[in-house]
Scaffold this motif. Structure first.
Motif, PDB file in Angstrom:
ATOM      1  N   ASP A 191       0.823  -1.213   0.000  1.00  0.00           N
ATOM      2  CA  ASP A 191       0.000   0.000   0.000  1.00  0.00           C
ATOM      3  C   ASP A 191       0.853   1.256   0.000  1.00  0.00           C
ATOM      4  N   SER A 192       1.948   1.220   0.734  1.00  0.00           N
ATOM      5  CA  SER A 192       2.810   2.399   0.848  1.00  0.00           C
ATOM      6  C   SER A 192       3.397   2.804  -0.504  1.00  0.00           C
ATOM      7  N   ILE A 193       3.793   1.816  -1.310  1.00  0.00           N
ATOM      8  CA  ILE A 193       4.370   2.110  -2.632  1.00  0.00           C
ATOM      9  C   ILE A 193       3.312   2.726  -3.538  1.00  0.00           C
ATOM     10  N   TYR A 194       2.105   2.162  -3.507  1.00  0.00           N
ATOM     11  CA  TYR A 194       1.049   2.695  -4.359  1.00  0.00           C
ATOM     12  C   TYR A 194       0.724   4.143  -3.974  1.00  0.00           C
ATOM     13  N   VAL A 195       0.610   4.405  -2.680  1.00  0.00           N
ATOM     14  CA  VAL A 195       0.261   5.756  -2.227  1.00  0.00           C
ATOM     15  C   VAL A 195       1.353   6.752  -2.606  1.00  0.00           C
ATOM     16  N   VAL A 196       2.601   6.370  -2.414  1.00  0.00           N
ATOM     17  CA  VAL A 196       3.707   7.276  -2.716  1.00  0.00           C
ATOM     18  C   VAL A 196       3.747   7.624  -4.200  1.00  0.00           C
ATOM     19  N   VAL A 197       3.582   6.628  -5.057  1.00  0.00           N
ATOM     20  CA  VAL A 197       3.740   6.855  -6.501  1.00  0.00           C
ATOM     21  C   VAL A 197       2.426   7.260  -7.166  1.00  0.00           C
ATOM     22  N   PHE A 198       1.433   6.400  -7.129  1.00  0.00           N
ATOM     23  CA  PHE A 198       0.234   6.618  -7.926  1.00  0.00           C
ATOM     24  C   PHE A 198      -0.712   7.658  -7.318  1.00  0.00           C
ATOM     25  N   SER A 199      -0.895   7.636  -6.009  1.00  0.00           N
ATOM     26  CA  SER A 199      -1.763   8.634  -5.391  1.00  0.00           C
ATOM     27  C   SER A 199      -1.181  10.034  -5.546  1.00  0.00           C
ATOM     28  N   GLY A 200       0.158  10.124  -5.448  1.00  0.00           N
ATOM     29  CA  GLY A 200       0.805  11.419  -5.644  1.00  0.00           C
ATOM     30  C   GLY A 200       0.614  11.945  -7.051  1.00  0.00           C
ATOM     31  N   LEU A 201       0.685  11.054  -8.042  1.00  0.00           N
ATOM     32  CA  LEU A 201       0.492  11.471  -9.437  1.00  0.00           C
ATOM     33  C   LEU A 201      -0.939  11.919  -9.690  1.00  0.00           C
ATOM     34  N   LEU A 202      -1.917  11.188  -9.151  1.00  0.00           N
ATOM     35  CA  LEU A 202      -3.310  11.560  -9.367  1.00  0.00           C
ATOM     36  C   LEU A 202      -3.617  12.922  -8.774  1.00  0.00           C
ATOM     37  N   GLU A 203      -3.029  13.215  -7.632  1.00  0.00           N
ATOM     38  CA  GLU A 203      -3.300  14.489  -6.968  1.00  0.00           C
ATOM     39  C   GLU A 203      -2.867  15.673  -7.819  1.00  0.00           C
ATOM     40  N   VAL A 204      -1.756  15.532  -8.558  1.00  0.00           N
ATOM     41  CA  VAL A 204      -1.266  16.656  -9.362  1.00  0.00           C
ATOM     42  C   VAL A 204      -1.767  16.609 -10.806  1.00  0.00           C
ATOM     43  N   LEU A 205      -2.295  15.472 -11.232  1.00  0.00           N
ATOM     44  CA  LEU A 205      -2.851  15.406 -12.593  1.00  0.00           C
ATOM     45  C   LEU A 205      -3.936  16.454 -12.792  1.00  0.00           C
ATOM     46  N   TYR A 206      -4.648  16.783 -11.715  1.00  0.00           N
ATOM     47  CA  TYR A 206      -5.670  17.816 -11.790  1.00  0.00           C
ATOM     48  C   TYR A 206      -5.107  19.128 -12.339  1.00  0.00           C
ATOM     49  N   PHE A 207      -3.831  19.379 -12.060  1.00  0.00           N
ATOM     50  CA  PHE A 207      -3.228  20.668 -12.399  1.00  0.00           C
ATOM     51  C   PHE A 207      -2.436  20.631 -13.705  1.00  0.00           C
ATOM     52  N   PHE A 208      -2.255  19.455 -14.284  1.00  0.00           N
ATOM     53  CA  PHE A 208      -1.508  19.361 -15.537  1.00  0.00           C
ATOM     54  C   PHE A 208      -2.176  20.164 -16.649  1.00  0.00           C
ATOM     55  N   LYS A 209      -3.502  20.220 -16.607  1.00  0.00           N
ATOM     56  CA  LYS A 209      -4.234  20.922 -17.672  1.00  0.00           C
ATOM     57  C   LYS A 209      -3.991  22.426 -17.659  1.00  0.00           C
ATOM     58  N   ILE A 210      -3.607  22.954 -16.491  1.00  0.00           N
ATOM     59  CA  ILE A 210      -3.534  24.407 -16.339  1.00  0.00           C
ATOM     60  C   ILE A 210      -2.437  25.013 -17.208  1.00  0.00           C
ATOM     61  N   LEU A 211      -1.293  24.339 -17.333  1.00  0.00           N
ATOM     62  CA  LEU A 211      -0.180  24.899 -18.103  1.00  0.00           C
ATOM     63  C   LEU A 211      -0.547  25.140 -19.564  1.00  0.00           C
ATOM     64  N   PRO A 212      -1.001  24.128 -20.331  1.00  0.00           N
ATOM     65  CA  PRO A 212      -1.373  24.423 -21.725  1.00  0.00           C
ATOM     66  C   PRO A 212      -2.544  25.395 -21.832  1.00  0.00           C
ATOM     67  N   PHE A 213      -3.430  25.380 -20.841  1.00  0.00           N
ATOM     68  CA  PHE A 213      -4.581  26.285 -20.905  1.00  0.00           C
ATOM     69  C   PHE A 213      -4.157  27.737 -20.680  1.00  0.00           C
ATOM     70  N   THR A 214      -3.230  27.988 -19.743  1.00  0.00           N
ATOM     71  CA  THR A 214      -2.787  29.364 -19.520  1.00  0.00           C
ATOM     72  C   THR A 214      -2.003  29.892 -20.717  1.00  0.00           C
ATOM     73  N   VAL A 215      -1.250  29.026 -21.377  1.00  0.00           N
ATOM     74  CA  VAL A 215      -0.544  29.444 -22.589  1.00  0.00           C
ATOM     75  C   VAL A 215      -1.556  29.846 -23.658  1.00  0.00           C
ATOM     76  N   LEU A 216      -2.610  29.050 -23.825  1.00  0.00           N
ATOM     77  CA  LEU A 216      -3.648  29.363 -24.801  1.00  0.00           C
ATOM     78  C   LEU A 216      -4.342  30.677 -24.458  1.00  0.00           C
ATOM     79  N   MET A 217      -4.688  30.867 -23.184  1.00  0.00           N
ATOM     80  CA  MET A 217      -5.383  32.082 -22.776  1.00  0.00           C
ATOM     81  C   MET A 217      -4.499  33.308 -22.924  1.00  0.00           C
TER      82      MET A 217
END
Length: 440
Positions: A332-358
């Motif tokens: 469980d610890s490995i999954y939380v460290v790697v995959f849960s951490g990635l999911l938490e920041v995936l929400y913000f990945f969209k912001i970079l290309p969107f701010t460039v477009l705007m």
């Protein structure tokens, strides 16, 4: 070009101001981690209450268009960006230091909410001024005949990476500090750091940044009118509506997952810190990869790809909660460290290309107002999805001790993430792509 200030000096000064500003704001995860544990262990609140506070404390973020209008319209000692960064840093410093020096027995859920709102007010003002500088600089790079084709997104990538580095350090140190120091100590350290940012900002003159001044002192009413005109452009309005709704319709389960990992799985706080570090490192890598390889790809395609990835990771969380990975031998610890951490920041990945477009679509003279409206819409969307997450957790019967309904909640969350893709056509292609099409 401002007299007496070379182009190299102005670029250097902008990077110092924005680099420190975005780095310190990225470091906010350091005291916020202390807040989560203080509420859970100190005030003994339940997951829904924790998430309500996290969502409600972001209310100042919704008023960003107003801060943008003020920043665009009202100059302080002949400056309309740098003084607002200083004011915002000062408000944050007061907020965190006040929480730090209050006796533990006198801190209540209500008082910490008020101080967090004050801190987020300061953070909002700083972010509006910083975003406006980035947008104005990007507009200059796009319109300049001597600028390189790739320069329009370089500053966005630079500040993105500065914020990510702050996030990596904040989460790494925070995960260790929370087990060795009290949350109030963490609040005090960050408050002092904000004090240093305030002092550095005060000594930077805005005329050394070579920012456009063609719209100076245009007036609040006129600036508001131009913002409305900008929002009447379909490519701007529809993009913002779709982008904010793509967040709002996803019920957030951050509070529930935090309790699941700490109460049910009994994971140590340092592991959660490392999980966030992994996520922030991914954000930093995303900024580098985008700047070098992905800027030529349509923003619509990138944003859609990120949205699909979010849904996939949510389904992965469903398998995790059901114990599938555990049966396969993955701790469980490995999954939380790697995959849960990635999911938490995936929400913000969209912001970079969107701010460039705007930044490409944003009309001259009201960059601060339009970019602030974008960030406000995103902040409102996060507040809405936070409340939706509380409602969803209540609907499936998830509490601080009973997580039997969590798999169902994760399945509903993944389904909601896919929905916005059916209306992705509301995001226009990049300005450069459309221009090339017209020329052909």
């Amino acid at each position: 070009m401002v007299s007496g200030v070379s182009e190299i000096e102005s670029v250097k000064n902008r990077k110092v101001l924005l680099g420190i500003g975005f780095w310190v704001q990225g470091l906010r995860c350091f005291p916020l981690m202390g807040v989560s544990f203080f509420l859970k262990d100190g005030l003994k609140v339940d997951p829904s209450t924790l998430q309500i506070l996290q969502s409600s404390s972001n209310l100042p973020m919704v008023a960003k268009p107003f801060y943008g209008l003020i920043s665009d319209s009202f100059y302080i000692f002949g400056q309309h960006r740098v003084p607002y960064i200083a004011i915002g840093a000062f408000l944050q410093a007061i907020s965190w230091i006040a929480i730090a020096i209050l006796p533990t027995s006198s801190i209540s859920f209500f008082s910490i909410t008020i101080y967090l709102i004050l801190g987020n007010l300061g953070a909002s003002i700083v972010e509006v001024a910083n975003d406006a500088i980035v947008a104005e600089t990007a507009k200059q790079s796009t319109s300049s005949k001597t600028s390189k084709p790739s320069s329009s997104g370089q500053l966005q990538s630079f500040v993105w990476m500065a914020s990510s580095i702050g996030g990596v350090l904040g989460n790494l140190i925070g995960g260790i500090a929370i087990t060795n120091f009290s949350p109030q100590t963490m609040f005090l350290v960050y408050g002092i750091l904000l004090g240093f940012q305030f002092l550095i900002t005060v000594f930077i003159r805005e005329n050394s940044l070579d920012l456009p001044r063609s719209q100076s002192h245009i007036g609040f009413r006129k600036q508001f009118s131009e913002l409305l005109i900008a929002l009447k452009k379909p490519e701007i309005l529809y993009s913002i509506l779709w982008f904010s709704l793509s967040y709002a319709v996803i019920p957030a389960l951050t509070g529930t997952m935090f309790y699941y990992q700490t109460q049910h799985l009994n994971l140590e706080s340092s592991l959660l810190g490392f999980s966030k570090v992994c996520g922030q490192a991914a954000m930093l890598l995303w900024g580098v990869v985008y700047n070098r390889h992905l800027k030529s790809i349509s923003s619509r395609k990138l944003i859609s790809a990120v949205q699909i990835s979010m849904a996939v990771f949510m389904l992965s969380d469903l398998l995790f909660v059901n114990g599938v990975y555990r049966k396969m031998g993955l701790p469980d610890s490995i999954y939380v460290v790697v995959f849960s951490g990635l999911l938490e920041v995936l929400y913000f990945f969209k912001i970079l290309p969107f701010t460039v477009l705007m930044a490409q679509l944003c009309p001259p003279g009201c960059e601060g107002s339009v970019m602030a409206f974008v960030m406000s819409a995103i902040a409102l969307a996060f507040i809405v999805n936070g409340y939706l997450g509380v409602a969803l957790a209540s609907y499936v019967g998830v509490t601080g001790d009973d997580f039997s309904g969590l798999p169902k909640a994760l399945l509903i969350q993944a389904a909601c993430t896919i929905l916005p893709l059916f209306w992705a056509s509301y995001i226009p292609d990049d300005v450069k792509s459309e221009t090339k099409r017209k020329e052909n």
